[in-house]
Design a protein around this motif. Structure first.
Motif, PDB file in Angstrom:
ATOM      1  N   ALA A 152       0.848  -1.194   0.000  1.00  0.00           N
ATOM      2  CA  ALA A 152       0.000   0.000   0.000  1.00  0.00           C
ATOM      3  C   ALA A 152       0.880   1.240   0.000  1.00  0.00           C
ATOM      4  O   ALA A 152       1.664   1.449   0.929  1.00  0.00           O
ATOM      5  N   LEU A 153       0.748   2.057  -1.034  1.00  0.00           N
ATOM      6  CA  LEU A 153       1.563   3.264  -1.194  1.00  0.00           C
ATOM      7  C   LEU A 153       0.741   4.505  -0.878  1.00  0.00           C
ATOM      8  O   LEU A 153      -0.345   4.692  -1.434  1.00  0.00           O
ATOM      9  N   CYS A 154       1.244   5.320   0.002  1.00  0.00           N
ATOM     10  CA  CYS A 154       0.681   6.629   0.368  1.00  0.00           C
ATOM     11  C   CYS A 154      -0.842   6.610   0.483  1.00  0.00           C
ATOM     12  O   CYS A 154      -1.534   7.421  -0.125  1.00  0.00           O
ATOM     13  N   GLY A 155      -1.347   5.665   1.279  1.00  0.00           N
ATOM     14  CA  GLY A 155      -2.785   5.571   1.474  1.00  0.00           C
ATOM     15  C   GLY A 155      -3.166   5.581   2.939  1.00  0.00           C
ATOM     16  O   GLY A 155      -2.637   6.355   3.744  1.00  0.00           O
ATOM     17  N   GLY A 156      -4.085   4.713   3.298  1.00  0.00           N
ATOM     18  CA  GLY A 156      -4.586   4.608   4.661  1.00  0.00           C
ATOM     19  C   GLY A 156      -5.564   3.456   4.706  1.00  0.00           C
ATOM     20  O   GLY A 156      -5.527   2.574   3.846  1.00  0.00           O
ATOM     21  N   CYS A 157      -6.455   3.433   5.670  1.00  0.00           N
ATOM     22  CA  CYS A 157      -7.416   2.337   5.797  1.00  0.00           C
ATOM     23  C   CYS A 157      -8.677   2.856   6.465  1.00  0.00           C
ATOM     24  O   CYS A 157      -8.607   3.637   7.418  1.00  0.00           O
ATOM     25  N   THR A 158      -9.841   2.431   5.957  1.00  0.00           N
ATOM     26  CA  THR A 158     -11.116   2.876   6.525  1.00  0.00           C
ATOM     27  C   THR A 158     -11.779   1.801   7.377  1.00  0.00           C
ATOM     28  O   THR A 158     -12.832   2.047   7.959  1.00  0.00           O
ATOM     29  N   ASP A 178       4.535  14.168   1.687  1.00  0.00           N
ATOM     30  CA  ASP A 178       3.274  13.990   0.968  1.00  0.00           C
ATOM     31  C   ASP A 178       2.266  15.031   1.442  1.00  0.00           C
ATOM     32  O   ASP A 178       1.875  15.054   2.610  1.00  0.00           O
ATOM     33  N   ARG A 179       1.816  15.871   0.512  1.00  0.00           N
ATOM     34  CA  ARG A 179       0.847  16.911   0.851  1.00  0.00           C
ATOM     35  C   ARG A 179      -0.580  16.510   0.478  1.00  0.00           C
ATOM     36  O   ARG A 179      -1.540  17.146   0.939  1.00  0.00           O
ATOM     37  N   ALA A 180      -0.722  15.494  -0.358  1.00  0.00           N
ATOM     38  CA  ALA A 180      -2.058  15.060  -0.777  1.00  0.00           C
ATOM     39  C   ALA A 180      -2.681  14.132   0.258  1.00  0.00           C
ATOM     40  O   ALA A 180      -3.847  14.278   0.625  1.00  0.00           O
ATOM     41  N   VAL A 181      -1.901  13.134   0.706  1.00  0.00           N
ATOM     42  CA  VAL A 181      -2.329  12.217   1.756  1.00  0.00           C
ATOM     43  C   VAL A 181      -1.218  12.208   2.798  1.00  0.00           C
ATOM     44  O   VAL A 181      -0.181  11.580   2.593  1.00  0.00           O
ATOM     45  N   PRO A 182      -1.378  12.903   3.906  1.00  0.00           N
ATOM     46  CA  PRO A 182      -0.303  12.991   4.906  1.00  0.00           C
ATOM     47  C   PRO A 182       0.151  11.616   5.389  1.00  0.00           C
ATOM     48  O   PRO A 182      -0.655  10.683   5.491  1.00  0.00           O
ATOM     49  N   VAL A 183       1.441  11.505   5.672  1.00  0.00           N
ATOM     50  CA  VAL A 183       2.004  10.231   6.126  1.00  0.00           C
ATOM     51  C   VAL A 183       1.308   9.730   7.389  1.00  0.00           C
ATOM     52  O   VAL A 183       1.297   8.524   7.675  1.00  0.00           O
ATOM     53  N   LYS A 184       0.682  10.619   8.130  1.00  0.00           N
ATOM     54  CA  LYS A 184      -0.039  10.246   9.336  1.00  0.00           C
ATOM     55  C   LYS A 184      -1.103   9.193   9.050  1.00  0.00           C
ATOM     56  O   LYS A 184      -1.403   8.333   9.905  1.00  0.00           O
ATOM     57  N   GLN A 185      -1.680   9.215   7.844  1.00  0.00           N
ATOM     58  CA  GLN A 185      -2.732   8.260   7.508  1.00  0.00           C
ATOM     59  C   GLN A 185      -2.211   6.824   7.528  1.00  0.00           C
ATOM     60  O   GLN A 185      -2.910   5.904   7.957  1.00  0.00           O
ATOM     61  N   SER A 186      -0.980   6.627   7.071  1.00  0.00           N
ATOM     62  CA  SER A 186      -0.364   5.300   7.123  1.00  0.00           C
ATOM     63  C   SER A 186       0.137   4.986   8.529  1.00  0.00           C
ATOM     64  O   SER A 186       0.055   3.837   8.992  1.00  0.00           O
ATOM     65  N   GLN A 187       0.642   5.990   9.204  1.00  0.00           N
ATOM     66  CA  GLN A 187       1.179   5.779  10.555  1.00  0.00           C
ATOM     67  C   GLN A 187       0.089   5.319  11.518  1.00  0.00           C
ATOM     68  O   GLN A 187       0.340   4.496  12.407  1.00  0.00           O
ATOM     69  N   VAL A 188      -1.116   5.838  11.353  1.00  0.00           N
ATOM     70  CA  VAL A 188      -2.239   5.428  12.202  1.00  0.00           C
ATOM     71  C   VAL A 188      -2.504   3.935  12.044  1.00  0.00           C
ATOM     72  O   VAL A 188      -2.755   3.218  13.025  1.00  0.00           O
ATOM     73  N   VAL A 189      -2.444   3.450  10.801  1.00  0.00           N
ATOM     74  CA  VAL A 189      -2.670   2.024  10.544  1.00  0.00           C
ATOM     75  C   VAL A 189      -1.579   1.187  11.204  1.00  0.00           C
ATOM     76  O   VAL A 189      -1.853   0.193  11.888  1.00  0.00           O
ATOM     77  N   VAL A 190      -0.323   1.601  11.017  1.00  0.00           N
ATOM     78  CA  VAL A 190       0.804   0.879  11.595  1.00  0.00           C
ATOM     79  C   VAL A 190       0.697   0.850  13.118  1.00  0.00           C
ATOM     80  O   VAL A 190       0.892  -0.197  13.754  1.00  0.00           O
ATOM     81  N   ASP A 191       0.387   1.995  13.698  1.00  0.00           N
ATOM     82  CA  ASP A 191       0.275   2.069  15.166  1.00  0.00           C
ATOM     83  C   ASP A 191      -0.797   1.114  15.687  1.00  0.00           C
ATOM     84  O   ASP A 191      -0.596   0.427  16.701  1.00  0.00           O
ATOM     85  N   GLU A 266       7.658  13.748 -16.049  1.00  0.00           N
ATOM     86  CA  GLU A 266       6.560  14.665 -15.752  1.00  0.00           C
ATOM     87  C   GLU A 266       5.253  13.893 -15.563  1.00  0.00           C
ATOM     88  O   GLU A 266       4.369  14.326 -14.856  1.00  0.00           O
ATOM     89  N   VAL A 267       5.130  12.729 -16.218  1.00  0.00           N
ATOM     90  CA  VAL A 267       3.938  11.913 -16.057  1.00  0.00           C
ATOM     91  C   VAL A 267       3.892  11.321 -14.670  1.00  0.00           C
ATOM     92  O   VAL A 267       2.889  11.340 -13.971  1.00  0.00           O
ATOM     93  N   VAL A 268       5.026  10.792 -14.220  1.00  0.00           N
ATOM     94  CA  VAL A 268       5.082  10.126 -12.937  1.00  0.00           C
ATOM     95  C   VAL A 268       4.968  11.106 -11.783  1.00  0.00           C
ATOM     96  O   VAL A 268       4.400  10.818 -10.756  1.00  0.00           O
ATOM     97  N   TYR A 269       5.522  12.291 -11.959  1.00  0.00           N
ATOM     98  CA  TYR A 269       5.498  13.255 -10.868  1.00  0.00           C
ATOM     99  C   TYR A 269       4.348  14.251 -10.968  1.00  0.00           C
ATOM    100  O   TYR A 269       4.292  15.214 -10.219  1.00  0.00           O
ATOM    101  N   ASP A 270       3.440  14.021 -11.886  1.00  0.00           N
ATOM    102  CA  ASP A 270       2.285  14.893 -12.044  1.00  0.00           C
ATOM    103  C   ASP A 270       1.548  15.025 -10.706  1.00  0.00           C
ATOM    104  O   ASP A 270       1.233  14.037 -10.063  1.00  0.00           O
ATOM    105  N   LYS A 271       1.284  16.245 -10.293  1.00  0.00           N
ATOM    106  CA  LYS A 271       0.664  16.479  -8.987  1.00  0.00           C
ATOM    107  C   LYS A 271      -0.766  15.982  -8.918  1.00  0.00           C
ATOM    108  O   LYS A 271      -1.354  15.944  -7.837  1.00  0.00           O
ATOM    109  N   THR A 272      -1.353  15.583 -10.077  1.00  0.00           N
ATOM    110  CA  THR A 272      -2.720  15.104 -10.040  1.00  0.00           C
ATOM    111  C   THR A 272      -2.792  13.627  -9.695  1.00  0.00           C
ATOM    112  O   THR A 272      -3.867  13.053  -9.659  1.00  0.00           O
ATOM    113  N   ILE A 273      -1.658  12.998  -9.442  1.00  0.00           N
ATOM    114  CA  ILE A 273      -1.677  11.597  -9.014  1.00  0.00           C
ATOM    115  C   ILE A 273      -2.041  11.551  -7.526  1.00  0.00           C
ATOM    116  O   ILE A 273      -1.254  11.926  -6.683  1.00  0.00           O
ATOM    117  N   TYR A 274      -3.227  11.121  -7.239  1.00  0.00           N
ATOM    118  CA  TYR A 274      -3.661  10.978  -5.833  1.00  0.00           C
ATOM    119  C   TYR A 274      -4.822  10.026  -5.744  1.00  0.00           C
ATOM    120  O   TYR A 274      -5.347   9.604  -6.776  1.00  0.00           O
TER     121      TYR A 274
END
Length: 274
Positions: A152-158, A178-191, A266-274
C-alpha cells in the motif's frame, strides 16, 4: 556505422516489444453487473505457464476515477509494461468510477478472473497507490485469505476492524513530504496493528522528503514485483520478506533496467496523481 546500426536495432526491438505488450492487454467492460470495468494483461509466456501464473491487482488513485477505461493506463503496472517492464503475471487493473474502493467489487473482479483465466490462486497480490492504497488495505483486511502479499503506497485504511491485515505479508510505504495524503494516515494504521499485536507480517517505510507523486515510481521497479512474487498462501507461517528493500534512492533508478527506457518523469510526478 556499427554503433548506429546497434542503436537502430535496439530501437526496433523496443518498438516490437511494446507492440507485443499492447496485444496482450484486454479491456473487460460490463461483464460484472454493477461492478468495475477493468483491464487484463496476460504475460507473453502465459500459455506456457497457465495454472502457475500469479495475479497482480492494481488499484489506482482518485485522479484516474471515471468511466474512461483508458485513463487507468496513465501510470502504474500497465504503463510500466508498455514502457518495458517485464511482469510475469496476470495484471488486473479495475477502474473505480468514483468514491472509495469497494472490497466486494474488487473481489468480484478477482472471482471473474478465476473463472475466465487459468491462474495460481495461491499467488494473488494487491498493490495500490493513494486512494488505491486505501483500497488495498480495505480489500486485504476484508479478504486476507485470498491475498498472498500486498503493498500500500501513500494511502490509509477505513476499516474499523483491521485485524485481517495482520494475516497477510504487508508493506506500507509513504513519503514524509506527501501533501495530498499525509504520512499520518499510514502511521495510524501501523500504530493500530502494532498496538493490537497484528504486526508480525508488517513492514513499513517512511521515505524522507518523498512527495506524493514520487511514490508512483515504485510501480515501475523490478524489486517491487520481486518482493510480491516471493510470497505464497502456501508459505509456512506466511512470513513477510524483509530481504528486499526500497528507499528514496531507489526512486531515481526505477526505470534504468526497462527495455524501452524511462517514461516521461513529468507523467510520474504529475501532482494530479492521488
Amino acid at each position: 556505422m556499427k554503433r548506429l546500426l546497434l542503436i537502430l536495432c535496439m530501437a526496433v526491438c523496443s518498438l516490437q516489444y511494446a507492440s507485443a505488450q499492447y496485444d496482450f492487454i484486454r479491456p473487460v467492460k460490463d461483464s460484472i453487473p454493477g461492478g468495475y470495468n477493468f483491464w487484463v494483461y496476460t504475460p507473453l509466456d502465459y500459455y506456457y505457464s497457465l495454472e502457475s501464473t500469479p495475479v497482480i491487482i492494481f488499484l489506482h488513485g482518485q485522479s484516474l476515477c471515471g468511466n474512461n477505461l483508458e485513463r487507468v493506463r496513465r501510470y502504474g503496472p500497465l504503463d510500466a509494461i508498455v514502457k518495458g517492464r517485464q511482469i510475469e503475471a496476470l495484471v488486473i487493473v479495475p477502474q473505480n468510477p468514483g468514491g472509495s474502493w469497494n472490497p466486494k467489487k474488487i473481489n468480484d473482479v478477482l472471482e471473474w478472473t478465476k473463472k475466465n483465466y487459468a491462474m495460481d490462486s495461491t499467488r494473488v497480490y494487491v498493490i495500490g497507490m493513494s486512494l488505491g492504497g486505501y483500497g488495498t488495505l480495505d480489500f486485504v483486511g476484508t479478504y486476507p485469505d485470498k491475498v498472498a502479499a500486498a503493498m500500500a503506497l501513500c494511502g490509509g485504511c477505513t476499516l474499523k476492524d483491521k485485524s485481517g491485515l495482520g494475516k497477510v505479508p504487508l508493506w506500507i510505504i509513504h513519503g514524509t513530504a506527501d501533501r495530498a495524503v499525509p504520512v499520518k494516515q499510514s502511521q495510524v494504521v501501523v500504530d493500530e496493528l502494532q498496538n493490537t499485536g497484528n504486526d508480525t507480517r508488517l513492514r513499513f517505510d517512511w521515505l524522507k522528503g518523498a512527495s506524493h507523486g514520487a511514490l508512483a515510481r515504485i510501480l515501475y521497479m523490478n524489486k517491487t514485483y520481486e518482493w510480491l512474487f516471493s510470497h505464497s498462501l502456501l508459505d509456512e507461517g506466511r512470513p513477510v520478506n524483509k530481504d528486499i528493500d526500497i528507499d528514496k534512492s531507489d526512486l531515481s533508478k526505477a526505470y534504468q533496467d526497462m527495455i524501452s527506457g524511462a517514461p516521461d518523469p513529468e507523467v510520474v510526478y504529475d501532482k494530479t496523481i492521488y
